[in-house]
Design an enzyme around this catalytic site. Structure first.
Site, PDB file in Angstrom:
ATOM      1  N   GLU A  28     -34.106  -3.633  37.346  1.00 31.15           N
ATOM      2  CA  GLU A  28     -32.838  -3.094  37.808  1.00 31.15           C
ATOM      3  C   GLU A  28     -31.505  -3.846  37.081  1.00 31.15           C
ATOM      4  O   GLU A  28     -30.398  -3.687  37.423  1.00 31.15           O
ATOM      5  CB  GLU A  28     -32.472  -3.071  39.320  1.00 31.15           C
ATOM      6  CG  GLU A  28     -33.569  -2.275  40.067  1.00 31.15           C
ATOM      7  CD  GLU A  28     -33.407  -2.181  41.555  1.00 31.15           C
ATOM      8  OE1 GLU A  28     -32.680  -1.364  41.925  1.00 31.15           O
ATOM      9  OE2 GLU A  28     -33.903  -2.918  42.149  1.00 31.15           O
ATOM     10  N   SER A 158     -34.330   1.427  43.235  1.00 31.51           N
ATOM     11  CA  SER A 158     -33.730   2.529  42.593  1.00 31.51           C
ATOM     12  C   SER A 158     -34.511   3.742  42.186  1.00 31.51           C
ATOM     13  O   SER A 158     -34.492   4.362  41.255  1.00 31.51           O
ATOM     14  CB  SER A 158     -33.320   1.821  41.042  1.00 31.51           C
ATOM     15  OG  SER A 158     -32.306   1.001  41.200  1.00 31.51           O
ATOM     16  N   TYR A 224     -27.934   7.560  39.483  1.00 31.05           N
ATOM     17  CA  TYR A 224     -27.196   6.565  38.442  1.00 31.05           C
ATOM     18  C   TYR A 224     -26.273   7.640  37.236  1.00 31.05           C
ATOM     19  O   TYR A 224     -25.534   7.132  36.681  1.00 31.05           O
ATOM     20  CB  TYR A 224     -27.835   5.641  37.924  1.00 31.05           C
ATOM     21  CG  TYR A 224     -28.028   4.520  38.896  1.00 31.05           C
ATOM     22  CD1 TYR A 224     -27.420   3.887  39.747  1.00 31.05           C
ATOM     23  CD2 TYR A 224     -29.578   4.470  39.383  1.00 31.05           C
ATOM     24  CE1 TYR A 224     -27.577   3.069  40.804  1.00 31.05           C
ATOM     25  CE2 TYR A 224     -30.115   3.682  40.218  1.00 31.05           C
ATOM     26  CZ  TYR A 224     -29.211   2.667  40.830  1.00 31.05           C
ATOM     27  OH  TYR A 224     -29.735   1.899  41.733  1.00 31.05           O
ATOM     28  N   ARG A 262     -27.672  -2.250  52.969  1.00 26.25           N
ATOM     29  CA  ARG A 262     -27.672  -0.736  53.019  1.00 26.25           C
ATOM     30  C   ARG A 262     -29.057  -0.451  53.645  1.00 26.25           C
ATOM     31  O   ARG A 262     -29.894  -0.871  53.155  1.00 26.25           O
ATOM     32  CB  ARG A 262     -27.310  -0.062  51.908  1.00 26.25           C
ATOM     33  CG  ARG A 262     -26.605   1.313  51.949  1.00 26.25           C
ATOM     34  CD  ARG A 262     -26.560   1.976  50.486  1.00 26.25           C
ATOM     35  NE  ARG A 262     -27.802   2.408  50.125  1.00 26.25           N
ATOM     36  CZ  ARG A 262     -28.487   2.374  48.975  1.00 26.25           C
ATOM     37  NH1 ARG A 262     -28.073   1.988  48.058  1.00 26.25           N
ATOM     38  NH2 ARG A 262     -29.585   2.651  48.910  1.00 26.25           N
ATOM     39  N   ASP A 264     -31.725   2.677  54.338  1.00 21.41           N
ATOM     40  CA  ASP A 264     -31.823   4.013  54.016  1.00 21.41           C
ATOM     41  C   ASP A 264     -32.807   4.702  54.942  1.00 21.41           C
ATOM     42  O   ASP A 264     -33.882   4.083  55.327  1.00 21.41           O
ATOM     43  CB  ASP A 264     -32.671   3.993  52.422  1.00 21.41           C
ATOM     44  CG  ASP A 264     -31.943   3.674  51.131  1.00 21.41           C
ATOM     45  OD1 ASP A 264     -30.599   3.547  51.432  1.00 21.41           O
ATOM     46  OD2 ASP A 264     -32.495   3.246  50.346  1.00 21.41           O
ATOM     47  N   GLU A 277     -36.185   1.946  54.121  1.00 26.46           N
ATOM     48  CA  GLU A 277     -36.064   0.429  53.377  1.00 26.46           C
ATOM     49  C   GLU A 277     -34.570  -0.153  53.877  1.00 26.46           C
ATOM     50  O   GLU A 277     -33.678   0.700  54.111  1.00 26.46           O
ATOM     51  CB  GLU A 277     -36.223   0.451  51.989  1.00 26.46           C
ATOM     52  CG  GLU A 277     -35.267   1.225  51.465  1.00 26.46           C
ATOM     53  CD  GLU A 277     -34.973   0.685  49.971  1.00 26.46           C
ATOM     54  OE1 GLU A 277     -35.440  -0.193  49.587  1.00 26.46           O
ATOM     55  OE2 GLU A 277     -34.305   1.464  49.275  1.00 26.46           O
ATOM     56  N   ASN A 279     -31.735  -2.453  51.694  1.00 31.05           N
ATOM     57  CA  ASN A 279     -31.275  -3.309  50.373  1.00 31.05           C
ATOM     58  C   ASN A 279     -30.310  -4.122  50.722  1.00 31.05           C
ATOM     59  O   ASN A 279     -29.336  -4.021  51.357  1.00 31.05           O
ATOM     60  CB  ASN A 279     -30.633  -2.199  49.552  1.00 31.05           C
ATOM     61  CG  ASN A 279     -31.589  -0.813  49.419  1.00 31.05           C
ATOM     62  OD1 ASN A 279     -32.488  -0.969  48.475  1.00 31.05           O
ATOM     63  ND2 ASN A 279     -31.439   0.139  50.118  1.00 31.05           N
ATOM     64  N   GLY A 283     -26.316  -1.606  45.262  1.00 28.22           N
ATOM     65  CA  GLY A 283     -25.377  -1.194  44.066  1.00 28.22           C
ATOM     66  C   GLY A 283     -23.779  -1.128  44.399  1.00 28.22           C
ATOM     67  O   GLY A 283     -23.515  -0.585  45.371  1.00 28.22           O
TER      68      GLY A 283
HETATM   69  N1  LIG Z   1     -41.132   8.909  53.140  1.00 30.49           N
HETATM   70  C1  LIG Z   1     -40.413   9.505  52.453  1.00 30.49           C
HETATM   71  N2  LIG Z   1     -39.871  10.796  52.770  1.00 30.49           N
HETATM   72  C2  LIG Z   1     -39.143  11.460  51.953  1.00 30.49           C
HETATM   73  N3  LIG Z   1     -38.439  11.028  50.947  1.00 30.49           N
HETATM   74  C3  LIG Z   1     -38.632   9.747  50.558  1.00 30.49           C
HETATM   75  C4  LIG Z   1     -39.512   8.858  51.571  1.00 30.49           C
HETATM   76  N4  LIG Z   1     -39.465   7.656  50.671  1.00 30.49           N
HETATM   77  C5  LIG Z   1     -38.862   7.809  49.522  1.00 30.49           C
HETATM   78  N5  LIG Z   1     -38.086   8.738  49.527  1.00 30.49           N
HETATM   79  C6  LIG Z   1     -37.362   9.333  48.310  1.00 30.49           C
HETATM   80  O1  LIG Z   1     -37.503   8.268  47.395  1.00 30.49           O
HETATM   81  C7  LIG Z   1     -36.424   7.601  47.375  1.00 30.49           C
HETATM   82  C8  LIG Z   1     -36.422   6.208  47.015  1.00 30.49           C
HETATM   83  O2  LIG Z   1     -37.427   5.541  48.004  1.00 30.49           O
HETATM   84  P1  LIG Z   1     -37.032   4.269  48.643  1.00 30.49           P
HETATM   85  O3  LIG Z   1     -38.103   4.058  49.647  1.00 30.49           O
HETATM   86  O4  LIG Z   1     -35.561   4.373  49.335  1.00 30.49           O
HETATM   87  O5  LIG Z   1     -37.234   3.254  47.520  1.00 30.49           O
HETATM   88  P2  LIG Z   1     -36.093   2.659  46.457  1.00 30.49           P
HETATM   89  O6  LIG Z   1     -34.614   3.253  46.769  1.00 30.49           O
HETATM   90  O7  LIG Z   1     -36.054   1.157  46.773  1.00 30.49           O
HETATM   91  O8  LIG Z   1     -36.582   2.979  45.110  1.00 30.49           O
HETATM   92  C9  LIG Z   1     -35.578   7.883  48.884  1.00 30.49           C
HETATM   93  O9  LIG Z   1     -34.077   7.638  48.392  1.00 30.49           O
HETATM   94  C10 LIG Z   1     -35.797   9.216  49.140  1.00 30.49           C
HETATM   95  O10 LIG Z   1     -35.342  10.326  48.099  1.00 30.49           O
HETATM   96 MG   LIG Z   2     -33.703   3.081  48.841  1.00 31.46          MG
END
Ligand SMILES: Nc1ncnc2c1ncn2[C@@H]1O[C@H](COP(=O)(O)OP(=O)(O)O)[C@@H](O)[C@H]1O
Ligand SMILES: [Mg+2]
Length: 338
Positions: A28, A158, A224, A262, A264, A277, A279, A283
Site C-alpha cells: 500500500e 486496500s 482509489y 475505521r 469495516d 476488519e 484499519n 487512508g
Molecule cells: N465477507 C464478505 N462479504 C462481502 N463482501 C466482503 C466480505 N469480505 C470482504 N468483502 C469485500 O471486500 C472488500 C475488502 O475486504 P476487507 O476485509 O475490508 O479487506 P481490506 O479492505 O483490508 O482489503 C470489502 O470492502 C468488501 O467490499
Molecule cells: Mg477493508
C-alpha cells in the site's frame, strides 16, 4: 487525563517537531504516500512543524539523532507498512509518542483471522470463516463454508487479493490471486447487502458511511480510482445507525485499539451487521472514508489531522502511565431489530 478524554492542544508548538511517516515498503506504499502528503500539508497549514519521512528505517535514523518529538503514522499495511505493530514497538522502545493504536491493537487488527477469533470470543458478529494456511484443502473449506464466499489474504489491505466466489469453478483462481500476497489466506461467508464503514476518532464515533460502488464490490479501483463510487453519510438512520456505531466501538475496543481507526462492516438484507476488519492507520487520501465521515460531523480535513495528532498524547504516549483494558462486554448476537 483519562482514556476517555480528548487531550486538547491549542498551540501548534506544543506538538514539537513532528515526523509524518508515510510510504514505506508495503503493497500500500502509493496509497500511503498519497495519504501522507495530504496530512503533511494540512498540519503545516495549521502551523505544525511537520516533516515528511519515507518509511521506518529513515524514521529510526532521524529519531536516533533526536530530530523529532512525535510521530504521525500514516503508513499503511504490514512488512514495513507500519500498521502492524512493528513500528509501534520500535517507537515504544525509543520513548517517542505516536498517533493511533499501540503494538497489540495494530498487530491484532492487521491479522483478520485473529481479529475474528477475538470478536467471536466476545460474542460480536463476524462472518463464518475458515483460515486457509498454505496447502490447505480449499475445496473442503468451501464445502464447510458454503457458496457464495470470499477469499482474501489474511493480512493485506486496500482489497488487494480479494475475490468473490459463487461456485466451485471460481475457487482455484481466487486462491491463486490471494496467494500472490504474503501470509495465510482466509475464506469467509460472502455477506450480500450493504457495505458500511465506521470511523473512530479518540472516543468519538463518527457517522457511518454506506459505500455504494459502481463495480461489483469495493475493490482497489473503486477505492482509489473510480469517481463513480457513491458515499452516503450517515449510512443508516436512528436506532440502526446508533447500534452500528456502538458495535464498531465494541469491535475496536475488543482488539485493544485506540486513538483513531475505521471499522469495516457488511450489513445483510435482514439488517444484521457483520464485522470484517479494523484499519488502524486508515487512508487519508481525497477518496478516503475517514475524512468524509469527519466532514459530516463538522470536522474539516485540517482539524481531523490535528485531532489525530492529539491522539499521540494518548495511553501509549512516552511517559504516560495510562493503559487501556479492552471492554469485556459481550453481545450474543446483533439481533434482527436494528
Ligand atoms: N465477507 C464478505 N462479504 C462481502 N463482501 C466482503 C466480505 N469480505 C470482504 N468483502 C469485500 O471486500 C472488500 C475488502 O475486504 P476487507 O476485509 O475490508 O479487506 P481490506 O479492505 O483490508 O482489503 C470489502 O470492502 C468488501 O467490499
Ligand atoms: Mg477493508
Amino acid at each position: 487525563m483519562s482514556a476517555t478524554q480528548r487531550h486538547r492542544i491549542d498551540n501548534p508548538a506544543d506538538f514539537g517537531r513532528v515526523a509524518v511517516v508515510m510510504g514505506g515498503s508495503s503493497t500500500e506504499r502509493s496509497v500511503s504516500l498519497d495519504s501522507g502528503r495530504n496530512v503533511l500539508a494540512a498540519l503545516q497549514a495549521r502551523g505544525v512543524d511537520a516533516h515528511a519521512v519515507d518509511g521506518i528505517p529513515a524514521l529510526l535514523d532521524a529519531l536516533r539523532v533526536g530530530r523529532f518529538a512525535r510521530v504521525f503514522n500514516i503508513l499503511h499495511g504490514q512488512h514495513g507498512g507500519g500498521e502492524d505493530g512493528v513500528l509501534q514497538g520500535a517507537l515504544e522502545a525509543s520513548n517517542v509518542p505516536y498517533t493511533g493504536s499501540g503494538v497489540l491493537g495494530s498487530a491484532l487488527s492487521m491479522d483478520k483471522t485473529r481479529s475474528k477469533r477475538v470478536w467471536q470470543s466476545q460474542g460480536l458478529p463476524t462472518p463464518a470463516f475458515m483460515p486457509l494456511p498454505r496447502g490447505a484443502d480449499v475445496q473442503a473449506a468451501a464445502q464447510a463454508i458454503g457458496f457464495p464466499l470470499i477469499v482474501k489474504p489474511a493480512c493485506e489491505g486496500s482489497s488487494v487479493g480479494v475475490s468473490r466466489v459463487f461456485d466451485a469453478s471460481q475457487l482455484d483462481q481466487a486462491v491463486q490471486l490471494a496467494t500472490q500476497y504474503p501470509g495465510d489466506l482466509l475464506m469467509e461467508t460472502l455477506i450480500e447487502g450493504a457495505e458500511l464503514t465506521v470511523s473512530i476518532l479518540g472516543r468519538d464515533v463518527l457517522p457511518s458511511i454506506h459505500i455504494v460502488p459502481k463495480a461489483q464490490f469495493y475493490d482497489f479501483n473503486a477505492k482509489y480510482v473510480a469517481e463513480d463510487t457513491q458515499y452516503l453519510c450517515p449510512g443508516l438512520e436512528g436506532e440502526a445507525e446508533a447500534s452500528l456505531r456502538a458495535l464498531a466501538l465494541q469491535a475496536f475496543d475488543a482488539l485493544g485499539c485506540n486513538g483513531w481507526g475505521r471499522v469495516d462492516v457488511m450489513r445483510d438484507r435482514q439488517g444484521r451487521n457483520w464485522l470484517l476488519e479494523v484499519n488502524t492507520a486508515p487512508g487519508m487520501t481525497s477518496h478516503s472514508l475517514v475524512p468524509k465521515a469527519a466532514a459530516a460531523a463538522g470536522i474539516d480535513y485540517q482539524e481531523l489531522c490535528w485531532r489525530v495528532l492529539e491522539t499521540s498524547f494518548g495511553p501509549h504516549a512516552a511517559g504516560s502511565s495510562e493503559s487501556r483494558i479492552p471492554n469485556p462486554k459481550s453481545r450474543d448476537s446483533n439481533g434482527g431489530a436494528q
